[in-house]
Design an enzyme around this catalytic site. Sequence first.
Site, mmCIF file in Angstrom:
data_model
loop_
_atom_site.group_PDB
_atom_site.id
_atom_site.type_symbol
_atom_site.label_atom_id
_atom_site.label_comp_id
_atom_site.label_asym_id
_atom_site.label_seq_id
_atom_site.Cartn_x
_atom_site.Cartn_y
_atom_site.Cartn_z
ATOM 1 N N GLU A 241 0.835 -1.199 0.000
ATOM 2 C CA GLU A 241 0.000 0.000 0.000
ATOM 3 C C GLU A 241 0.874 1.255 0.000
ATOM 4 O O GLU A 241 1.670 1.475 0.910
ATOM 5 C CB GLU A 241 -0.883 -0.007 1.256
ATOM 6 N N ASP B 124 -1.071 -1.066 5.771
ATOM 7 C CA ASP B 124 -1.002 -0.533 7.124
ATOM 8 C C ASP B 124 -2.116 -1.141 7.964
ATOM 9 O O ASP B 124 -3.170 -1.490 7.447
ATOM 10 C CB ASP B 124 -1.200 1.001 7.107
ATOM 11 N N ASP C 258 -4.452 -0.017 9.591
ATOM 12 C CA ASP C 258 -5.443 1.019 9.895
ATOM 13 C C ASP C 258 -6.636 0.891 8.960
ATOM 14 O O ASP C 258 -6.722 -0.055 8.170
ATOM 15 C CB ASP C 258 -4.807 2.417 9.814
ATOM 16 N N ASP D 226 -7.671 2.468 6.202
ATOM 17 C CA ASP D 226 -7.446 2.354 4.759
ATOM 18 C C ASP D 226 -6.810 1.019 4.399
ATOM 19 O O ASP D 226 -7.152 0.403 3.396
ATOM 20 C CB ASP D 226 -6.539 3.492 4.270
#
Length: 650
Positions: free
Chosen positions: A442, A515, A517, A519
């Site tokens: 990403e 990540d 998180d 997203d």
Amino acid sequence: MSEEVLKKMLEGDKSLLKDNSKDTSYSAENIQVLEGLEPVRKRPGMYIGSTGPRGLHHLVYEIVDNSIDEAMAGFCKNIKVIFHNDNSVTVEDDGRGIPIAEHTKYKKSALTIALTMLHAGGKFDKNTYKVSGGLHGVGASVVNALSEKLVAVVKRDGKMVRQEFCRGAETTPVQIIGDSSETGTIITFHPDPQIFESIIFDYETISSRLRELAFLNKGVSILLSDERSGISDQYLYKGGIKEFVEHLNKNKQVLHPVFFVEKEKDGVIIEVALQYNTTYSEQIYSFANNINTHEGGSHLTGFRTALTRTINSYADKQKSFKSDEAKFTSDDMREGLTVVISAKVPEPQFEGQTKTKLGNSIIKGITETIFGESFTAYLEEHPHAGKAIITKCLDAFNAREAARKAKDLVRRKSLLEGSRLPGKLADCSSKNVEECELYLVEGDSAGGSCKMARKREFQAILPLKGKVINVEKARLVKVLKNEEIINMITALGTSIGEDFDAKKLRYGKIIIMTDADVDGNHITCLLLTFFYRHMKELIVQGRIYLAQPPLYKLWKGKNVVYAYDEKNRESSEKSFGEGVNIQRYKGLGEMNPEQLWETTMNPDSRTLKKITIEDAIVADELFTRLMGDDVEPRKEFIMAHAKEAVMLDV
Ligand code: 0RA
């Protein structure tokens, strides 16, 4: 253990004895070999697949399958599964109860024999549709062998009896503990911590399988209750797989009422439920004897053949095509198609890499006939449905030309760029596919760090920027215009759709690295959905992985450790004692290349999570619920799963 085996035992059948090789009155086929449980404890993986979470959960399925067999034979209506606080599980049913009478030769109750002897190789069940494919069907004795304690209670013959076991051996006789006017079996087992990596059951995992079983066995009530959390669910579907299809299409706009057929032919029962919706993707679930046949097989082939033939001849009759030669291909019929096929086969043969492909070739013709005849009649009798389906297929048919052009574009584009590979790909040098790894990373900045960190000989990096396209809402043509997707397909080398060829894959492992998180979760979910919808075989082959980057770095002086979850962090914190420094990584970009290599990419020290087909189905389901067209169910879902929803940020 099968009914026949126990009946034979009760009758003192000679064929049940191990040394019956000289007894010519029984054919080899009828020989049921009984042996002790030592092999199961020695090599648990051989019997339940693994000693990880999958194997652990398999114990529950094994016992539940016995109750389901009893339900399929028509004797059991209610099944209850309870998770207790001490990690034990109870499975209760109201079937006939495991027979308890004493066997004259063995001088033991049939109950004891059923739970302490391993039985293999027998073929008694010609006329029953047992859950006995793949890993299933190994029997309750295997669960007993792998439990530090198991208690069986049987209500039968006016009595209630109880027997207790430890690691497969009886520790009490069969004791009468009361009278009972009911019948049934209650098994409580404590998985053996000496055998399993963890003995903690996951509610969702068991819950979704039980729901599936309830759909597949109409009218059987399955209750799951978790004393650890107080949560419970009851599954009972009078409509069976018809309701399954309604459930799968719940958040979608449907084009007609569900088509459903159930028929028996030559001892085989075939059920098909089908409904088109306005989306562009296909959802087909096929089962044989309640086992999800992820790799398809003869029932699916028969269905597809009949679907193509039936819709084409209906379209011909309706004069739907402009030209005489025009014909729908089976791909034209996939868009928006939701189907559940369930076959009950007396002696199922499971083949394929994961033993989830139905092999019995005669099932193809049987499914073809049963589904074809009934679906032909349905189209004749439901002209509105017929028209809606033809319109949907024509739409796909017309889009096919455009899709081909888009695919040409992918090919041309890669040719124009000089090499067949995307510019953003940092490829590896090895040509040995099995050792090559592709990291889908990403963001460009994390991609940059990975490029520095990697071993270029066998690790390739492809950065993906921004959000990958929503594959749920877009049909293949549009998906193929998305640059990130094109890059990924060209890097993988397999092509897509009709041209997909797993043999052309350029990497043995495909590792998604995002990540931890909102997203990142979103992108992972999208990519898994993409692979599930368009490159399912790569998942079946076990080639898709998730990288597991650490969430924390803890250090004190020169001592550094990385923590991969909260528990990890707590225990590391404790071991450091006072004065420990903690850094929380918000993204991959915060790690320098050395750290990235050591924690996440070095094959000697990293951990990877292998994606199973079940993981992908969960991602796909989650995705449909979150991204589907209807707003209401999405709201409901978010309310019900507030915590996860925060993670997913929709
Ligand atoms: C063999 C024969 C019979 C019942 C069962 C097995 C049986 C096994 C299990 C395991 C869990 N629940 C179960 N329920 C039934 C029936 C023999 C007869 O009554 O004729």
